[in-house]
Structure formats: C-alpha cells, structure tokens
Scaffold this motif. Structure first.
Motif, mmCIF file in Angstrom:
data_model
loop_
_atom_site.group_PDB
_atom_site.id
_atom_site.type_symbol
_atom_site.label_atom_id
_atom_site.label_comp_id
_atom_site.label_asym_id
_atom_site.label_seq_id
_atom_site.Cartn_x
_atom_site.Cartn_y
_atom_site.Cartn_z
ATOM 1 N N UNK A 1 1.085 -1.012 -0.185
ATOM 2 C CA UNK A 1 -0.156 0.177 -0.135
ATOM 3 C C UNK A 1 0.908 1.253 -0.075
ATOM 4 N N UNK A 2 0.228 2.534 -0.497
ATOM 5 C CA UNK A 2 1.277 3.134 -0.942
ATOM 6 C C UNK A 2 0.723 4.797 -0.360
ATOM 7 N N UNK A 3 1.172 5.433 0.809
ATOM 8 C CA UNK A 3 0.274 6.814 0.827
ATOM 9 C C UNK A 3 1.546 7.991 0.697
ATOM 10 N N UNK A 4 1.054 8.750 -0.315
ATOM 11 C CA UNK A 4 1.932 9.924 -0.700
ATOM 12 C C UNK A 4 1.352 11.228 -0.880
ATOM 13 N N UNK A 5 2.481 12.017 -0.826
ATOM 14 C CA UNK A 5 1.703 13.675 -1.573
ATOM 15 C C UNK A 5 2.987 14.304 -1.749
ATOM 16 N N UNK A 6 2.819 15.007 -2.306
ATOM 17 C CA UNK A 6 3.929 16.402 -3.193
ATOM 18 C C UNK A 6 3.671 17.356 -2.787
ATOM 19 N N UNK A 7 4.208 17.969 -2.127
ATOM 20 C CA UNK A 7 5.070 19.250 -1.697
ATOM 21 C C UNK A 7 5.870 19.926 -2.552
ATOM 22 N N UNK A 8 6.640 21.647 -2.338
ATOM 23 C CA UNK A 8 7.292 22.148 -2.831
ATOM 24 C C UNK A 8 8.406 22.580 -1.367
ATOM 25 N N UNK A 9 9.916 21.748 -2.449
ATOM 26 C CA UNK A 9 10.809 22.897 -1.444
ATOM 27 C C UNK A 9 11.030 23.758 -1.693
ATOM 28 N N UNK A 10 12.073 24.421 -0.448
ATOM 29 C CA UNK A 10 12.379 26.303 0.189
ATOM 30 C C UNK A 10 12.787 26.849 -1.161
ATOM 31 N N UNK A 11 12.984 26.409 -2.517
ATOM 32 C CA UNK A 11 13.275 26.979 -3.807
ATOM 33 C C UNK A 11 12.531 26.537 -4.858
ATOM 34 N N UNK A 12 11.230 26.214 -4.168
ATOM 35 C CA UNK A 12 10.039 25.882 -4.699
ATOM 36 C C UNK A 12 9.625 24.636 -5.809
ATOM 37 N N UNK A 13 11.303 23.700 -6.137
ATOM 38 C CA UNK A 13 10.990 22.594 -6.478
ATOM 39 C C UNK A 13 10.028 21.550 -6.272
ATOM 40 N N UNK A 14 8.691 21.194 -7.414
ATOM 41 C CA UNK A 14 8.166 19.940 -6.534
ATOM 42 C C UNK A 14 8.073 18.080 -6.340
ATOM 43 N N UNK A 15 7.995 17.798 -5.553
ATOM 44 C CA UNK A 15 8.899 16.760 -4.619
ATOM 45 C C UNK A 15 7.505 15.708 -4.304
ATOM 46 N N UNK A 16 7.602 13.901 -4.754
ATOM 47 C CA UNK A 16 6.949 13.087 -3.709
ATOM 48 C C UNK A 16 7.244 12.821 -3.216
ATOM 49 N N UNK A 17 6.616 12.591 -2.027
ATOM 50 C CA UNK A 17 6.891 12.098 -0.908
ATOM 51 C C UNK A 17 5.788 11.015 -0.315
ATOM 52 N N UNK A 18 6.495 8.793 -0.426
ATOM 53 C CA UNK A 18 5.760 8.019 -0.074
ATOM 54 C C UNK A 18 6.344 7.064 0.591
ATOM 55 N N UNK A 19 4.802 6.652 1.424
ATOM 56 C CA UNK A 19 5.483 5.376 2.337
ATOM 57 C C UNK A 19 4.651 4.634 1.693
ATOM 58 N N UNK A 20 5.932 3.329 1.515
ATOM 59 C CA UNK A 20 4.954 2.015 0.943
ATOM 60 C C UNK A 20 4.864 1.234 2.918
ATOM 61 N N UNK A 21 3.553 0.369 2.581
ATOM 62 C CA UNK A 21 3.699 -0.414 3.916
ATOM 63 C C UNK A 21 3.002 -1.856 3.463
ATOM 64 N N UNK A 22 2.632 -2.781 4.235
ATOM 65 C CA UNK A 22 2.019 -3.655 3.680
ATOM 66 C C UNK A 22 0.052 -3.710 3.505
ATOM 67 N N UNK A 23 0.194 -4.046 2.374
ATOM 68 C CA UNK A 23 -1.168 -3.911 1.612
ATOM 69 C C UNK A 23 -2.226 -4.116 3.290
ATOM 70 N N UNK A 24 -3.818 -3.017 3.383
ATOM 71 C CA UNK A 24 -4.170 -3.218 4.818
ATOM 72 C C UNK A 24 -3.366 -2.357 6.071
ATOM 73 N N UNK A 25 -2.035 -2.074 5.838
ATOM 74 C CA UNK A 25 -1.890 -1.291 7.236
ATOM 75 C C UNK A 25 -1.529 0.938 6.733
#
Ligand code: TRP
Ligand code: ZN
Length: 923
Positions: free
Chosen positions: A200-224
């Motif tokens: 399973x993956x939970x993710x969000x995008x955000x911007x660094x201080x200089x304005x670059x878009x970055x993708x943050x992801x957390x992967x874990x067992x399906x169901x968690x």
C-alpha cells in the motif's frame, strides 16, 4: 572459537582504492529461491597506480556464474576466487567488467544483503551487505553512479523500487515486468537499495524552499495504510525543518520510505529509498503508544537528515562512522526538541481563547519542553553508553580497530558521538555552528571524508571567535574512550565574599586502552562545564566570567585542574553543576541531602533541577540495595519523601517534566555505582522504594492521576503525552503497594482505555502487581484483541518478559508460543532481550537459570542472525564486577559460548573481548 576469523582491522591501515568505478549497472532477475544479478562496472585505474595492480572485489555467500572483460570471458588463470574476494589481474587502464552471479534471498536469515520479509524482497547493505548481492569494492570511499534494472513476476511483485528516479516501466512476456531506476548522485555501495513486492502507498507532493515539486511516499503492507499518516506527516516536517534550521533542501524529485517487519535495526538511509523497521513507521492511536509516535518522528527525521549528513557527505572508512551517525543523532535530537516547542507554540491561540489555567499550563510546558527532551536523551546515554564506555567494548567515538564493523554501531558512536557534536555546538553557539555546517558542505559535498575534516571546519570558526585558541585538546574526544569524572570543590570566604570553584578531571584507561601498555597515556579532555550558584534561600546568584554577567557560566576545563573565582557572594552558595548536561562526564560533588532538596525545588536550570531529585532517589535505592533485608519493609529518608511530595504539589510544573522528575533512576545507571554489582538486589530495592513512595504519598498520586486525564480524541501532541505520562506514572505508584484501590483503577483503565498508551500502561500495572488470575485474564483479552498485529504482539511479549513476576520457565515457555520466532529481530528483542537485559530481578538469580537460558538462546540465534546474537552477547559486558556467586556463573556461560566451534565473527569478537578484558578488570 574460530581463530581465522579474529582478524583485526586498524584505522591506520587505510589505503585509497586503486580503481575508480564511475558507473555501475545492475540487472536483477528477482526470485526468492535464486536471484540472478548482472553487474557491469566501468573501471579506471587511478593515475599513478602500477599497471599490474590487482583488482580485488568483496563477495560473500554468492555464486559466480560468469565473468567477462570488455565483452570477452576472463580466462581462469587471470582471476582468483575465495570465500571473501574475487581478484582479477592484468586489467587495462580502463575497461568494463561484467559479473554474473546468483544469490538466495529465501535462505538469507541474516537480513544483510537481499532477503525475504513476508511476501516481499528487501535489501540491507550497510555496512557490508552489498557484497552479499554482487562482487564489488564494498567500502564507503568508492562512489559510483548506479543504474538499476529490476525484473520479476508482475503478480507477485507489482511494485519494484530502487534509488533515485524511475526511468522506465515495461511489460515483459510471461506476466513479467521491468522497471529501470537511475540515481543521479554518486554513492557508496552501502547506500544501494531495492524493494519488490505488494504494497500500500500513501503519498503527497510538496514543494522545496526553492520551489521544486517533490513526491513523498510511504509504502507498507497492504491493509496497513491507515497506519502511515503520522510517518508521512513526520517526513514532511523533517523536510521543512532541515530547510529552516540548516538551509538544506531535498535534492531528489522523489523520496520513498518502505516498512518491513524483518529488520536488524531501526531504519536505513539508502539514497531516496529509506527502508524502515515497521515499528518506526506504523502507528494508529488504538495500537501505538505515545513513545511509538515520538520514536517514529525521530527515526524518520534521522534517516531523512542522513541525506546530507551521510549521503551527500559520506565516510572515508568505517572508523569515521560517527562522522555521520553522531552528527545525525544530534540533528534528530534537535528536530524533536524543536517539534515539541513548535507544537506548543501552535497551541498559543487555542489556549489564549480558553482559561487562564490552560494558558499557565502551556507556559509551563513551553518553559521545560527542551529540558524534557534533553533529560530523555541523557537517561538513555547513561543507561547504555556509560556502562559501555566502562566495559570491555569501550572505544572512542572514532574507534582505532575492530574485527566486525557490525559490532560498532554502538551507543558510543551514536549517542556519545552526538554529545561530542553538541559540545561543539555549545562552544560555537547556534550561529557559529551553522556557519561551520555551511562551510562543511561547501568544502566536502560529494566526498567521502573523516571526522578530522569535520572538526577542521568547526575549529576554523572557533579560532575566529576566540583568537589564539584552537581545538587540538577538544579532538581528544575522538581519540580517547571512557567517561571522564569531574571532581568539583567549592570554597567560600565570607570575609572577602569570594567563592572559588575548582574542577579536577580524571579518566581511567578502559577497554582496549588497558592493553596498550604503560606508555599509552591519556590526556585531559576539553570539557565545557555549565555552572550556576544558588543562595541558601534558593535565589540564583549573578556570576561574572570574562566580563559577562549571567546566572549560568560556561567554564572551559582544558587541563587536569583549573580554578575560577566569583566575587560578591555573601554566604556559602549551593552549586548547580553541569547544567543542561553540557558534557558527557560524571560529576563528583558531595551535596548534602538538604542541598539536593533545595536544588530540586529551586534550580532555574530544569535539567540540574531534575538531576538533584534523581540523586536523592539514587542514594536511597543504593543504600537499600546495600543494607536492607529484602524481606523487611523499607524506611525512606525524609528528604526524599518531602522532595517527591513537593514535586507532586507543584502543578505549575509541566506534567511531562514532573513525570521525569518523579520517576526513579534506572537500574542500569545505578548499577554502575554498586560494588560488587548485584542487579537483582538493586532491582528489588528500587521496587521497594517505589512501593513505599506509592504507599506514603497515596492520596497525592491519586489526585495527580485524576488531574491528568486526557478526555477527547487521542492526539500525540506534547501537552497530551505529558499528561498521560504523569497519569500513568501515578498509576504505577498506586499499584506498587499491591493494594486493591490502585489495582481497581488499573483494571478500569485497562477496560476503558481509548488508546494504546493507556491500555498498555494499565496492562503493565496488572501484570506486575495484580494477582495471577487478574493478570492472566488481562493478557488473554489483550492477545485475543491484537493477535493479528505483529507490533502489538511484540508489546504483549515484552510486558511479560519484563515483569517482576516472570520466571525463566515462563519465558522459555513463551519461546514455544506459536507467535514466537527467531527469524524476526523485533520478536527476539520483545521476548529474549527484554528478559535478559531488562528484567534484572528474574534474570540475575543466584542459581543461574537465567544465564543458562541466555546461553541456550545464543546458540540458537547466532547461526540465524549473528548481528542480533552479538547484541545479545553484550548482556555480560560487566560480568567481572559482579558479586562472586553471579560472576562465576556468568563466566561459565560465556565460556560455554566461546567453546562453540562455528561461532560467527560478530559474536566471537564480543565474547572474546568480554573474556579477555573482563579478566583484566577482575584483578
Ligand atoms: N545507518 C543506519 C542508521 O543509523 C543504521 C544501520 C546501520 C543499519 N547498519 C544497519 C540498519 C544494518 C539495519 C541494518 O540510520
Ligand atoms: Zn544513522
């Protein structure tokens, strides 16, 4: 014991690697039963290196399938293969080497290299795991750009990840698929990672201080997926914090965190693909405690911060490990402290709108938030690192030698290493330290460097601030082991109104230093020593030093002894010493109990104030451990009872702070002051003191319990966690006398708890202090409710293993429980480590059944997972200082393990050092 394995590696042996490897291409055909790896290296001989230089690559537990040079098979006479290396002769100045090999992830129980956890595949390469995947110069100063191709069955392994950016994703015939990853940053092999499986993956995008878009992801067992919100939020907070406090931005477009149930340590900072022990990712209020929430934020921060301190600037060799670990622990400690302060800041507005009592509470919490974090870190340092630094494994934060580097991921390298960074921060100040960090990255970005390189940049700032002074004495913190003792003498002359403070330091030889002979001399340390003085009525006295006036002065002790004078002090003051724990030392000063009580009530330095109360309790427990008849009720000193009552009566003090102040010092810390050591007696004395404090102050504990309820939805913010910790401490004191009123409260709390913090705290009270039937029922209910959640099942094992009612027989029986396995380190830690390391009362018994159990588990565990076994082996670090009846049985258990012919290198180093140096200590 194996003798050929006892090869010692020395720091002075360092030689640069004779080849550069600009690029590495790895192609994996993933299969748990047999994974094929094609490794293509672009090699260049370093200019000036003799043409006949052998290429020596590391490799372990892998099978060679093919070897070719610039497309041609290498003939047998040109290479040599042994159990640990592959050597190739006669290479041209630049060439391409292709190595085909096979490894078996499903047979890998060591969890180093490529292994199976659940249905998925993971890697762990630090420190020397990459060589279990393919042949390579597996050392941190060989940095290369990696391109990784992963191929596997699409149904079994729908997700396939590696470091850096995803380049392509392709369907293949036979329901297989392929992904290609490229890491734009050159890195050492220990930062390589791959993950394949169903997640399973939970993710969000955000911007660094200089304005670059970055993708943050957390992967874990399906169901968690319901349990990863806190981790993802923590990751974003870490990203923001590093920008704000250190001006450091994320340098990748994508940052991934993956949780696994089977992991040797906390987590691993692989470039762009951090792999985590699930215990430091998954949290839900129902199943995770306040401590879990805090640990997750801290470990997420730690690994994220490694991206700069560790990955962008890495270590030249493993002797420099503290370069990245000490610095990164310092950074994660500051992150947690800042997050606590910030969370309280955010509460300002809510509180301002509410009652004045709420605002006062908030102010109290803000005042002591940083001190609470500091206290927790110092408690951990004293319980783990101080004993290590006095025993057979003692080593400087930059060790001089090792047999197995896995044994040097220690409290010394990590936690004392962080203290050494913190001292530099204190000496330079926040702005000076930040300048030093900026210079460090400007000079060393993209390189593999040494601790000396780091100190050089800090020294440059310091000498600008303090012309004529240097850091040469400070550098001894990197070279000498042991905890220095600072003896303080206070003289007061009422005629001249002058107070004179004398500091005198000493540090005995420890660990391997004791074997270096008489000509090895230890030199004084540079110790920043923060001091305050209180008038006899508790008023802080203004002190002047170097023309500046303050309540706290920072004395810099650089010689064996030095003296400072403070004038206009009318009466003999009470000294407040080592404020904020300004150096990792042991203070020696003979306060009277009355002076300690005064400090515990009035010291404006929250750390020193806490320390004073702890010293009162420590004296009490040690006195009982030495003198008392363990079957008689104890009598407590009036000063201790008064100090505890005063703390309970001072609601103006923040609950989180009071929870620390009212807790008793840990056994492991106290044991260092007991000769001969008798851990069981000490544990019994500590329990007796707790029960008596519970009995004598019963109504105050009850009142405190009720005052600190946290109604409403669960939140892991510092105000709520502080209240819960004080309330649950009160509950444990109420239950300690084993009377029905306290136990009923625990039973009620267990039945009604709306979160795991309260549920587990109540369960622990029942297991320790209630009748067997009540305890068994509670344990049964808990297991029935949680048997499907491995992290909670760990808690269930741990609470039993650490109970004062548990026995060797019970713990041995639990090892036969269907949920127990030696293959999962978290489970072994929950049961075997908890019992052997955290249950002195029932482990250190005179008939030696605990030690026999330890030996039995060591022999089972060592062949399965030597890294974990070697940690369990350290239970007997201090064997030689124990009472004779215990010492002899400890020695016998150690010798039994030493006699095992196929012991791992990891365990063998620990046992050997314990036997050799322990024997020296025993003299
Ligand atoms: N470098 C990691 C950290 O401190 C820890 C680590 C080192 C590790 N060796 C390991 C983790 C082996 C798991 C297994 O963050
Ligand atoms: Zn680390």
């Amino acid at each position: 014991m194996q003798t050929d394995s006892a090869i010692t590696i020395h720091r002075s042996d360092y030689r640069p690697y004779p080849f550069r490897i600009e690029t590495v291409q790895l192609a994996f055909d993933l299969d748990p039963a047999g994974t094929r790896v094609r490794n293509t290296l672009r090699l260049q001989r370093v200019p000036g290196t003799p043409a006949n230089t052998l290429l020596v690559l590391d490799g372990e537990d892998i099978e060679l399938l093919g070897l070719s040079l610039d497309g041609q098979p290498v003939e047998a006479a040109r290479y040599r293969l042994d159990a640990r290396t592959l050597s190739v002769a006669g290479l041209p100045e630049s060439c391409t080497l292709t190595i085909d090999s096979l490894c078996r992830p499903d047979a890998n129980t060591k969890l180093m290299g490529l292994y199976v956890s659940g249905e998925s595949l993971f890697t762990q390469c630090e420190a020397e795991g990459f060589r279990r995947i393919t042949w390579f110069p597996d050392r941190p100063d060989v940095m290369s750009r990696y391109q990784v191709t992963l191929r596997a069955d699409k149904n079994a392994y729908p997700v396939m990840l590696s470091n850096g950016n995803l380049i392509s994703s392709t369907e293949l015939p036979d329901s297989r698929h392929e992904t290609v990853w490229e890491d734009p940053f050159p890195k050492p092999s220990y930062l390589f990672a791959l993950v394949a499986g169903r997640f399973a993956c939970r993710q969000k995008t955000t911007h660094t201080a200089s304005g670059r878009e970055v993708l943050l992801q957390v992967y874990s067992d399906p169901g968690s997926e319901a349990q990863t919100e806190w981790a993802l939020d923590s990751l974003e907070r870490a990203l923001r914090w590093d920008e704000q406090r250190f001006g450091l931005e994320l340098d990748l477009d994508r940052f991934m965190v993956v949780a696994t149930r089977d992991f040797n340590m906390g987590a691993m900072e692989n470039k762009g693909l951090n792999i985590f022990n699930a215990a430091y990712v998954l949290a839900h209020p129902d199943s995770a405690t306040d401590a879990n929430y805090e640990a997750i934020e801290s470990v997420i921060g730690h690994e994220y911060f490694h991206n700069w301190t560790g990955n962008r600037v890495t270590c030249r060799d493993w002797f420099q490990l503290s370069l990245k670990e000490g610095l990164t622990v310092f950074r994660d400690q500051e992150f947690t402290a800042d997050m606590m302060a910030e969370a309280l800041q955010r509460r300002e507005e809510d509180a301002a709108a509410g009652s004045s009592a709420a605002l006062a509470q908030l102010r109290a919490a803000q005042a002591s938030a940083r001190a609470v974090k500091r206290i927790d870190d110092v408690i951990a340092l004293r319980a783990a690192q101080f004993p290590e630094d006095a025993g057979p494994m003692a080593h400087p934060i930059r060790p001089e030698s090792y047999q197995e580097i896995g044994n040097f991921y220690t409290a010394t390298v990590y936690e004392k290493g962080a203290e050494v960074i913190r001292m530099q921060h204190r000496l330079l100040g926040e702005a000076g330290f930040r300048q030093g960090m900026d210079d460090y990255f400007a000079r060393f970005d993209g390189q593999a460097v040494t601790c000396d390189d780091f100190v050089d940049t800090m020294e440059a700032v310091y000498t600008r601030q303090h012309p004529g002074q240097d850091f040469s004495i400070f550098r001894r913190w990197y070279a000498q082991a042991g905890t220095p003792r600072v003896k303080v003498t206070l003289a007061h002359d009422s005629a001249t109104q002058r107070c004179t403070i004398t500091l005198q330091q000493r540090c005995d030889k420890v660990g391997v230093e004791t074997q270096r002979g008489a000509d090895y001399v230890k030199h004084p340390f540079h110790i920043p020593f923060a001091l305050g003085l209180l008038a006899p009525d508790g008023t802080p006295l203004p002190l002047s030093l170097n023309g500046e006036q303050s309540d706290t002065v920072l004395l810099e002790l650089r010689e064996e002894q030095a003296q400072w004078h403070f004038d206009s002090i009318a009466q003999r003051p009470v000294p407040s010493l080592l404020r904020d724990f300004s150096a990792p030392v042991i203070v020696e000063y003979d306060w009277t109990d009355e002076e300690l009580a005064l400090l515990s009530e009035h010291d404006p330095d929250a750390f020193a104030r806490w320390e004073a109360g702890q010293e009162l309790a420590a004296r009490e427990i040690l006195r009982h451990a030495r003198d008392m008849d363990l079957d008689e009720p104890v009598t407590l000193s009036a000063s201790l009872v008064r100090a505890w009552a005063t703390l309970l009566h001072t609601p103006a003090l923040d609950p989180a702070y009071r929870a620390r102040a009212l807790a008793l010092p840990l056994e492991k810390t106290l044991l260092e002051r007991m000769r001969p050591m008798h851990p069981g007696r000490l544990a019994a004395a500590r329990l007796a003191v707790r029960a008596e404090l519970g009995r004598q102050l019963g109504s105050l504990w009850l009142q405190t319990y009720h005052e600190n309820m946290t109604p409403g939805a669960y939140s892991p913010d510092p105000l709520s966690t502080g209240r819960r910790s004080l309330k649950n401490l009160a509950l444990s004191y109420l239950c300690a006398p084993r009377k029905q009123d306290g136990l009923s409260l625990a039973q009620q709390q267990f039945q009604k708890a709306g979160n795991m913090t309260d549920s587990l705290a109540a369960l622990a009270c029942l297991v320790n202090d209630a009748d067997t039937i009540v305890a068994q029922n509670a344990l049964g209910d808990f297991y029935t409710r949680w048997h499907h959640d491995p992290l909670v099942v760990d808690k269930w094992f741990a609470v039993q293993a650490a109970s004062c009612n548990s026995t060797v027989a019970l713990v041995r029986k639990l090892t036969q429980h269907p949920a127990f396995t030696l293959l999962t380190p978290n489970r072994v830690r929950a049961l075997v480590f908890q019992f052997c390391m955290n249950n002195a009362l029932n482990f250190h018994t005179e008939e030696g059944a605990g030690y026999a159990f330890w030996a039995e588990q060591m022999l089972l565990l060592d062949p399965v997972n030597p890294e974990i076994a070697a940690r369990l082996a350290r239970v007997f670090d201090r064997w030689s200082l124990h009472a004779p009846e215990l010492r002899e049985k400890m020695l016998a258990a150690l010798e039994l393990i030493a006699a095992e012919p196929s012991l791992s290198r990891n365990t063998s180093e620990i046992i050997q050092k314990s036997l050799n140096l322990g024997a020296l200590e025993a003299k």
